[in-house]
Design a protein around this motif. Structure first.
Motif, PDB file in Angstrom:
ATOM      1  N   ALA A   1      44.792  -8.102 -37.962  1.00 25.43           N
ATOM      2  CA  ALA A   1      44.729  -7.024 -38.957  1.00 25.43           C
ATOM      3  C   ALA A   1      45.776  -7.201 -40.039  1.00 25.43           C
ATOM      4  CB  ALA A   1      44.911  -5.672 -38.265  1.00 25.43           C
ATOM      5  N   ALA A   2      46.972  -7.633 -39.645  1.00 17.84           N
ATOM      6  CA  ALA A   2      48.044  -7.808 -40.619  1.00 17.84           C
ATOM      7  C   ALA A   2      47.706  -8.898 -41.627  1.00 17.84           C
ATOM      8  CB  ALA A   2      49.350  -8.138 -39.892  1.00 17.84           C
ATOM      9  N   VAL A   3      47.150 -10.003 -41.145  1.00 12.95           N
ATOM     10  CA  VAL A   3      46.784 -11.097 -42.053  1.00 12.95           C
ATOM     11  C   VAL A   3      45.682 -10.646 -43.011  1.00 12.95           C
ATOM     12  CG1 VAL A   3      45.785 -13.406 -42.190  1.00 12.95           C
ATOM     13  CG2 VAL A   3      47.484 -12.894 -40.434  1.00 12.95           C
ATOM     14  N   ALA A   4      44.659  -9.986 -42.482  1.00 15.72           N
ATOM     15  CA  ALA A   4      43.550  -9.526 -43.326  1.00 15.72           C
ATOM     16  C   ALA A   4      44.024  -8.523 -44.368  1.00 15.72           C
ATOM     17  CB  ALA A   4      42.453  -8.909 -42.455  1.00 15.72           C
ATOM     18  N   ALA A   5      44.865  -7.581 -43.949  1.00 15.24           N
ATOM     19  CA  ALA A   5      45.369  -6.569 -44.879  1.00 15.24           C
ATOM     20  C   ALA A   5      46.245  -7.189 -45.955  1.00 15.24           C
ATOM     21  CB  ALA A   5      46.150  -5.503 -44.110  1.00 15.24           C
ATOM     22  N   ALA A   6      47.094  -8.119 -45.565  1.00 10.72           N
ATOM     23  CA  ALA A   6      47.981  -8.752 -46.539  1.00 10.72           C
ATOM     24  C   ALA A   6      47.186  -9.521 -47.591  1.00 10.72           C
ATOM     25  CB  ALA A   6      48.960  -9.684 -45.821  1.00 10.72           C
ATOM     26  N   LEU A   7      46.183 -10.277 -47.148  1.00 11.51           N
ATOM     27  CA  LEU A   7      45.366 -11.033 -48.093  1.00 11.51           C
ATOM     28  C   LEU A   7      44.622 -10.108 -49.049  1.00 11.51           C
ATOM     29  CD1 LEU A   7      43.839 -13.814 -45.818  1.00 11.51           C
ATOM     30  CD2 LEU A   7      45.408 -14.160 -47.706  1.00 11.51           C
TER      31      LEU A   7
END
Length: 451
Positions: free
Chosen positions: A422-428
């Motif tokens: 979730a963190a990677v998707a949100a950051a991108l």
């Protein structure tokens, strides 16, 4: 029309950048994995080594085709909408739907060939690195040397060209057949309707995922590797199904949240309005989030369940189990890279196209900060929708495989994996959307509207 396609590519190089990036990366990935077949044949691999090399080439080649089609379809669809006035002009002087279709397909084919040619060297280097990893893990004997060609370039060209042509046909089909006025209206706000073919495709994918999940938890219970094979594909089909139905999901969720978001002022109203009017474009953004979060989380958790089951039985991992684990994590890496590029490309193309819309909102009284705030809210909502759908898709793998291997539908896996995804998707999503929106509002409003 082919000559017109070449001139269009020269004049609109920036508009085709997103599609070219997807094709280039897809070609490089497919060729890297397809070179495992060349390596197997020319290295006279046998037994477990030959099986490992063949599986890697076959699995990634087949799913790579699907991912490339999805990525290029979303970016080409945006490109076709951006050219509605051009296509309307061509129709008004006598161009037929078939001629417009050949023009867009010709553009896509040229992009595919160029992307394939430039992707050969990265594909070769990627395949060499992949084989080195297999050597290091002892899955392929060190005596089997790396080989590239003729299978890898042929498969790379085939997958890339088929993906581009299929995506172009999907993207241009409705626009080419529509009347001039309909084409211009579609370009202005996008098509809010969800075609029956897309609905049927989404439902079929979900049913296939459910079927694999049921087979995993019943017929293949305690079967180990066979259960992993079916469970590992269940979340892929589920994620594809939800991605196809994304426009419907966005409309329902945006409608339900219209009142609470309206309390946030102008930014909230703009965000809701955009989600309801531009569901097609917003769905193109949600699609890679669903695919990334659903497939990555499902595959990682699947491997964790299998490793826990092996340790609980007091067994050591066999060569075959190590092969499967390596394949799982390599596929995750491929999906991570490809969907990340797909997400960034789509967001950049969609946000840059809205420069005129942003200018109109500012002329109507919205400040640049309110416009950027609306984009931020859109990004948050799209990220949440994508992650919730991704978690639901991952359950098609985790729940049945947990029943098959751990005896429980809710194995104790912890939230860290899903939180990381979730963190990677949100950051991108947020970094790309906000960066593109800030650049767009730097253009004076009058100049943006005149573009």
């Amino acid at each position: 029309m082919f000559a017109l396609a070449l001139r269009s590519l020269r004049k609109r190089a920036g508009g085709f950048a997103a599609s070219f990036a997807a094709l280039f990366l897809g070609a490089a990935i497919v060729m890297a994995f397809a070179s495992m077949l060349d390596t197997s044949i020319r290295g006279n691999a046998s037994g477990a080594a030959a099986e490992t090399l063949t599986i890697m080439a076959a699995v990634v080649g087949s799913w790579g085709l699907i991912l490339v089609v999805l990525a290029v379809s979303s970016t080409l669809a945006l490109s076709v909408r951006q050219r509605a006035e051009e296509m309307a002009l061509l129709k008004s002087i006598g161009a037929t739907p078939a001629q417009l279709g050949r023009m867009v397909v010709g553009e896509a084919a040229v992009l595919a060939v160029a992307a394939w040619a430039l992707g050969i060297v990265p594909g070769l280097l990627g395949g060499r690195a992949l084989l080195a990893m297999l050597h290091d893990t002892g899955q392929v004997p060190a005596g089997i040397g790396y080989a590239f060609g003729p299978i890898a370039p042929a498969m790379g060209l085939g997958v890339t060209l088929v993906s581009a042509v299929a995506a172009a046909m999907i993207a241009v089909r409705r626009t080419a057949r529509a009347r001039v006025a309909e084409s211009l209206a579609d370009a202005a706000v996008g098509d809010a309707r969800l075609g029956w073919k897309r609905i049927a495709g989404g439902i079929v994918c979900l049913l296939l995922g459910l079927d694999l999940a049921v087979i995993t938890s019943t017929v293949l219970r305690d079967e180990g590797d066979a259960a992993m094979a079916t469970a590992g594909q269940a979340d892929i089909f589920a994620a594809l199904g939800l991605a196809l139905l994304a426009p419907w999901l966005i409309r329902r969720i945006a409608g339900a949240l219209a009142r609470p978001l309206g309390l946030l002022g102008v930014a909230g109203d703009l965000a809701v309005s955009t989600l309801l009017r531009r569901t097609g474009q917003m769905a193109a953004v949600v699609m890679p989030i669903i695919l990334f979060s659903g497939i990555a989380a499902g595959t990682i958790y699947l491997q964790e369940i299998e490793s826990d089951a092996i340790r609980a039985a007091g067994l050591l991992s066999t060569v075959e189990q190590k092969n499967i684990a390596t394949l799982n994590f390599v596929v995750i890496g491929m999906i991570l890279v490809f969907t990340a590029v797909m997400l960034v490309n789509t967001l950049l193309a969609a946000t840059a196209y809205r420069r005129r819309e942003f200018g109109q909102a500012r002329l109507a009284g919205a400040t640049p900060g309110q416009v950027v705030g609306a984009v931020a809210l859109e990004g948050v909502l799209l990220t949440v929708i994508g992650l919730v759908c991704g978690a639901f898709a991952a359950a098609f793998t985790v729940v049945p495989f947990g029943i098959a291997r751990a005896g429980t539908a809710l194995p104790d896996l912890g939230p860290l994996t899903m939180a990381g995804v979730a963190a990677v998707a949100a950051a991108l999503t947020m970094a790309t959307a906000l960066g593109a929106a800030r650049r767009a509002v730097r253009v004076p409003a009058v100049e943006a509207v005149a573009v």
